[in-house]
Design a protein around this motif. Sequence first.
Motif, PDB file in Angstrom:
ATOM      1  N   SER A 271       0.835  -1.200   0.000  1.00 17.16           N
ATOM      2  CA  SER A 271       0.000   0.000   0.000  1.00 17.16           C
ATOM      3  C   SER A 271       0.874   1.255   0.000  1.00 17.16           C
ATOM      4  CB  SER A 271      -0.916  -0.008   1.226  1.00 17.16           C
ATOM      5  OG  SER A 271      -1.504   1.255   1.430  1.00 17.16           O
ATOM      6  N   SER A 272       0.542   2.176  -0.887  1.00 16.71           N
ATOM      7  CA  SER A 272       1.316   3.431  -0.948  1.00 16.71           C
ATOM      8  C   SER A 272       1.123   4.257   0.320  1.00 16.71           C
ATOM      9  CB  SER A 272       0.905   4.250  -2.170  1.00 16.71           C
ATOM     10  OG  SER A 272      -0.483   4.544  -2.126  1.00 16.71           O
ATOM     11  N   ASP A 273      -0.010   4.075   0.986  1.00  9.77           N
ATOM     12  CA  ASP A 273      -0.278   4.820   2.224  1.00  9.77           C
ATOM     13  C   ASP A 273       0.703   4.429   3.325  1.00  9.77           C
ATOM     14  OD1 ASP A 273      -2.415   6.106   1.064  1.00  9.77           O
ATOM     15  OD2 ASP A 273      -3.901   4.658   1.782  1.00  9.77           O
ATOM     16  N   LEU A 274       1.061   3.139   3.382  1.00  8.27           N
ATOM     17  CA  LEU A 274       2.007   2.675   4.410  1.00  8.27           C
ATOM     18  C   LEU A 274       3.369   3.319   4.225  1.00  8.27           C
ATOM     19  CD1 LEU A 274       1.537  -1.166   5.092  1.00  8.27           C
ATOM     20  CD2 LEU A 274       1.361   0.721   6.717  1.00  8.27           C
ATOM     21  N   LYS A 275       3.802   3.417   2.972  1.00  5.94           N
ATOM     22  CA  LYS A 275       5.141   3.960   2.720  1.00  5.94           C
ATOM     23  C   LYS A 275       5.221   5.440   3.071  1.00  5.94           C
ATOM     24  CE  LYS A 275       8.858   3.948  -0.691  1.00  5.94           C
ATOM     25  NZ  LYS A 275       9.287   3.521  -2.041  1.00  5.94           N
ATOM     26  N   SER A 276       4.140   6.183   2.797  1.00  8.91           N
ATOM     27  CA  SER A 276       4.185   7.628   3.046  1.00  8.91           C
ATOM     28  C   SER A 276       3.971   7.986   4.511  1.00  8.91           C
ATOM     29  CB  SER A 276       3.142   8.332   2.179  1.00  8.91           C
ATOM     30  OG  SER A 276       1.839   7.849   2.501  1.00  8.91           O
ATOM     31  N   GLY A 277       3.227   7.171   5.232  1.00 12.55           N
ATOM     32  CA  GLY A 277       2.987   7.454   6.649  1.00 12.55           C
ATOM     33  C   GLY A 277       2.297   6.283   7.309  1.00 12.55           C
ATOM     34  N   PRO A 278       3.038   5.313   7.830  1.00 11.50           N
ATOM     35  CA  PRO A 278       2.438   4.062   8.313  1.00 11.50           C
ATOM     36  C   PRO A 278       1.465   4.242   9.469  1.00 11.50           C
ATOM     37  CG  PRO A 278       4.772   4.198   8.920  1.00 11.50           C
ATOM     38  CD  PRO A 278       4.505   5.297   7.955  1.00 11.50           C
ATOM     39  N   PHE A 279       1.775   5.098  10.415  1.00  9.90           N
ATOM     40  CA  PHE A 279       0.890   5.290  11.567  1.00  9.90           C
ATOM     41  C   PHE A 279      -0.415   5.970  11.147  1.00  9.90           C
ATOM     42  CE2 PHE A 279       4.697   4.262  13.780  1.00  9.90           C
ATOM     43  CZ  PHE A 279       4.306   3.763  15.012  1.00  9.90           C
ATOM     44  N   VAL A 280      -0.280   6.982  10.307  1.00  9.84           N
ATOM     45  CA  VAL A 280      -1.472   7.682   9.825  1.00  9.84           C
ATOM     46  C   VAL A 280      -2.345   6.735   9.008  1.00  9.84           C
ATOM     47  CG1 VAL A 280      -2.303   9.532   8.310  1.00  9.84           C
ATOM     48  CG2 VAL A 280      -0.369   9.937   9.843  1.00  9.84           C
ATOM     49  N   ALA A 281      -1.705   5.901   8.174  1.00 12.50           N
ATOM     50  CA  ALA A 281      -2.447   4.969   7.318  1.00 12.50           C
ATOM     51  C   ALA A 281      -3.298   4.009   8.145  1.00 12.50           C
ATOM     52  CB  ALA A 281      -1.476   4.189   6.436  1.00 12.50           C
ATOM     53  N   VAL A 282      -2.723   3.482   9.218  1.00 17.54           N
ATOM     54  CA  VAL A 282      -3.466   2.545  10.074  1.00 17.54           C
ATOM     55  C   VAL A 282      -4.578   3.263  10.831  1.00 17.54           C
ATOM     56  CG1 VAL A 282      -3.298   1.036  12.101  1.00 17.54           C
ATOM     57  CG2 VAL A 282      -1.551   0.917  10.315  1.00 17.54           C
ATOM     58  N   LEU A 283      -4.263   4.420  11.411  1.00 13.84           N
ATOM     59  CA  LEU A 283      -5.263   5.144  12.205  1.00 13.84           C
ATOM     60  C   LEU A 283      -6.405   5.663  11.341  1.00 13.84           C
ATOM     61  CD1 LEU A 283      -2.891   7.059  14.663  1.00 13.84           C
ATOM     62  CD2 LEU A 283      -4.331   5.082  15.168  1.00 13.84           C
ATOM     63  N   ASN A 284      -6.128   5.905  10.062  1.00 12.44           N
ATOM     64  CA  ASN A 284      -7.194   6.327   9.157  1.00 12.44           C
ATOM     65  C   ASN A 284      -8.239   5.227   8.982  1.00 12.44           C
ATOM     66  OD1 ASN A 284      -6.545   8.989   8.573  1.00 12.44           O
ATOM     67  ND2 ASN A 284      -5.198   8.450   6.863  1.00 12.44           N
ATOM     68  N   GLN A 285      -7.790   3.968   9.132  1.00 10.89           N
ATOM     69  CA  GLN A 285      -8.722   2.844   9.025  1.00 10.89           C
ATOM     70  C   GLN A 285      -9.735   2.855  10.172  1.00 10.89           C
ATOM     71  OE1 GLN A 285      -8.564   0.583   6.293  1.00 10.89           O
ATOM     72  NE2 GLN A 285      -7.221   2.254   5.662  1.00 10.89           N
ATOM     73  N   ALA A 286      -9.346   3.506  11.281  1.00  9.02           N
ATOM     74  CA  ALA A 286     -10.258   3.608  12.428  1.00  9.02           C
ATOM     75  C   ALA A 286     -11.134   4.854  12.343  1.00  9.02           C
ATOM     76  CB  ALA A 286      -9.454   3.625  13.728  1.00  9.02           C
ATOM     77  N   HIS A 287     -10.983   5.610  11.249  1.00 10.64           N
ATOM     78  CA  HIS A 287     -11.791   6.811  11.002  1.00 10.64           C
ATOM     79  C   HIS A 287     -11.656   7.830  12.137  1.00 10.64           C
ATOM     80  CE1 HIS A 287     -13.437   4.279   7.892  1.00 10.64           C
ATOM     81  NE2 HIS A 287     -13.918   3.426   8.794  1.00 10.64           N
ATOM     82  N   ILE A 288     -10.410   8.042  12.563  1.00  7.65           N
ATOM     83  CA  ILE A 288     -10.144   9.023  13.615  1.00  7.65           C
ATOM     84  C   ILE A 288      -9.874  10.378  12.955  1.00  7.65           C
ATOM     85  CG2 ILE A 288      -8.606   9.664  15.517  1.00  7.65           C
ATOM     86  CD1 ILE A 288      -8.065   6.703  15.929  1.00  7.65           C
ATOM     87  N   PRO A 289     -10.626  11.419  13.289  1.00 12.26           N
ATOM     88  CA  PRO A 289     -10.433  12.729  12.645  1.00 12.26           C
ATOM     89  C   PRO A 289      -9.118  13.386  13.065  1.00 12.26           C
ATOM     90  CG  PRO A 289     -12.045  12.889  14.428  1.00 12.26           C
ATOM     91  CD  PRO A 289     -11.743  11.425  14.267  1.00 12.26           C
ATOM     92  N   TYR A 290      -8.584  14.189  12.148  1.00 12.04           N
ATOM     93  CA  TYR A 290      -7.374  14.998  12.397  1.00 12.04           C
ATOM     94  C   TYR A 290      -6.145  14.147  12.741  1.00 12.04           C
ATOM     95  CZ  TYR A 290     -11.161  18.358  13.011  1.00 12.04           C
ATOM     96  OH  TYR A 290     -12.311  19.098  12.835  1.00 12.04           O
ATOM     97  N   VAL A 291      -6.141  12.885  12.345  1.00 10.99           N
ATOM     98  CA  VAL A 291      -5.034  12.009  12.751  1.00 10.99           C
ATOM     99  C   VAL A 291      -3.720  12.409  12.080  1.00 10.99           C
ATOM    100  CG1 VAL A 291      -5.479  10.263  10.952  1.00 10.99           C
ATOM    101  CG2 VAL A 291      -4.354   9.604  13.076  1.00 10.99           C
ATOM    102  N   ALA A 292      -3.777  12.869  10.826  1.00 16.99           N
ATOM    103  CA  ALA A 292      -2.550  13.235  10.120  1.00 16.99           C
ATOM    104  C   ALA A 292      -1.833  14.387  10.821  1.00 16.99           C
ATOM    105  CB  ALA A 292      -2.856  13.595   8.672  1.00 16.99           C
ATOM    106  N   GLY A 293      -2.580  15.421  11.173  1.00 16.13           N
ATOM    107  CA  GLY A 293      -1.987  16.563  11.873  1.00 16.13           C
ATOM    108  C   GLY A 293      -1.454  16.178  13.232  1.00 16.13           C
ATOM    109  N   PHE A 294      -2.183  15.305  13.926  1.00 20.08           N
ATOM    110  CA  PHE A 294      -1.733  14.858  15.247  1.00 20.08           C
ATOM    111  C   PHE A 294      -0.415  14.089  15.145  1.00 20.08           C
ATOM    112  CE2 PHE A 294      -1.656  11.450  18.471  1.00 20.08           C
ATOM    113  CZ  PHE A 294      -1.557  12.232  19.610  1.00 20.08           C
TER     114      PHE A 294
END
Length: 463
Positions: A271-294
Amino acid sequence: MSGSRTPGTSTDSTGTLGRGLKVRHLTMMGLGSAIGAGLFLGTGVGIATAGPAVLVSYLLAGIIVVFVMRMLGEMGAAIPASGSFSHYARIGIGDWAGFVMGWLYWFMLIMVLGAEITGASGIVSAWLPGVPQWVVALVFVIFFAVVNLAKVSNFGEFEFWFAAIKVTVIIGFLVIGVLLVFGLLPDTEPVGTTNLFGHGGFMPEGFAGVAAGLLVVAFAFGGIEIVTIAAAESEDPERSIAVAVRSVVWRISVFYLGSISIMVLVLPWDSSDLKSGPFVAVLNQAHIPYVAGFMELVVVVALLSAFNANIYGTSRMAYSLSRRGDGPAFMARISNSGVPLNAVLLSVFFGFVSVLLNWWLPDDLLGLLLNAVGSALLVIWIFIVVSHLKLRPRLEREGKLTVRMWLFPWLSYLTLAMLAGFVVLMLFDTDARTQLISTCVLFLVIAALGFINTRLRRHSRTV
């Protein structure tokens, strides 16, 4: 040569340094040192290189680090010294080894220090479009200069809270990850093993991928050795080192292997999402808002924590080297608050140099500095093992061992063989081979300076 000295009679006395670090500082520093930008940013590259089998890469690298830290902890608990492995190389191998190890480590941290402040200021300047990156970097350098020039307890408190933030984030990530794996969050299903064994299998790139992944992930554990340097300024050095070293196994298991396991279970390894930001990619699966900025904020905290620790580490190493005649005498000066004033100022000076470079070539600086570090950490690990093999029998005879390396000397020799195997792997990788060659050149330059320093000291004693 210094190999004839008794380990307990070092001229590297740290009695004049402050003793403001508490066991809780050291313990949390140990936790925090295993959680750096390498974990938050570098894991995606490792997964893209080896697939789910990157777990094997992390496991092998983790075993090496656990064994090296156990050996370092054994020596540190027996002989607490601000020079740490540089001091142990000196009394175990010889004066030249102490000189080379100390200044090689100092150079490595100075290079990494510049990369860290560049990375942190780059993220923050993106939040503040009207503020140049070099201005942000300058503010950070001044702030941490003040922190490190005050009592050592101030440094300990900052590292304690920095580490607490990182540990809390990782624990939260692991909890959310486990809930995702079992489909216990709203709008999620259990992931099973589809991502772990699908998409080409567990080892899609074969053993070559595991080897390449090892080259990517091995140095992610760098920085953990600062605990044995800082312990010399703690209220109870022997106990502090023992506590930190004994917790290294579960630290690596839980934080690194746990986090990577969640990543390769929740998302496909390609997944390209894992390479660019693994923690954000996983947390996005949990539909957590503002996770990238955090997570950007967490990365900034991790980088500033490492920058703060590296100012400390470089200053203490320079102080220790100067105390035993391997550096300029003025760097051994201690302030009224128990801080090596000039040694800290030297590190801060190089912090300012990195600020100027931010202004001069901000886009290329990070890559240049990281490449300059090369494989210096690998050389330091090898010398730690050799020092341990030399010193262990003497420390045992003197009854100084409170922390013991397991199955001595067999696991020590196994660690040395694993490190040698790692060198062989680097020789077959173009980029790694270039770094290895550059580190060898740097090693030879510092060794030559050490030889000149020894000759000058001998000449001054005969005049």
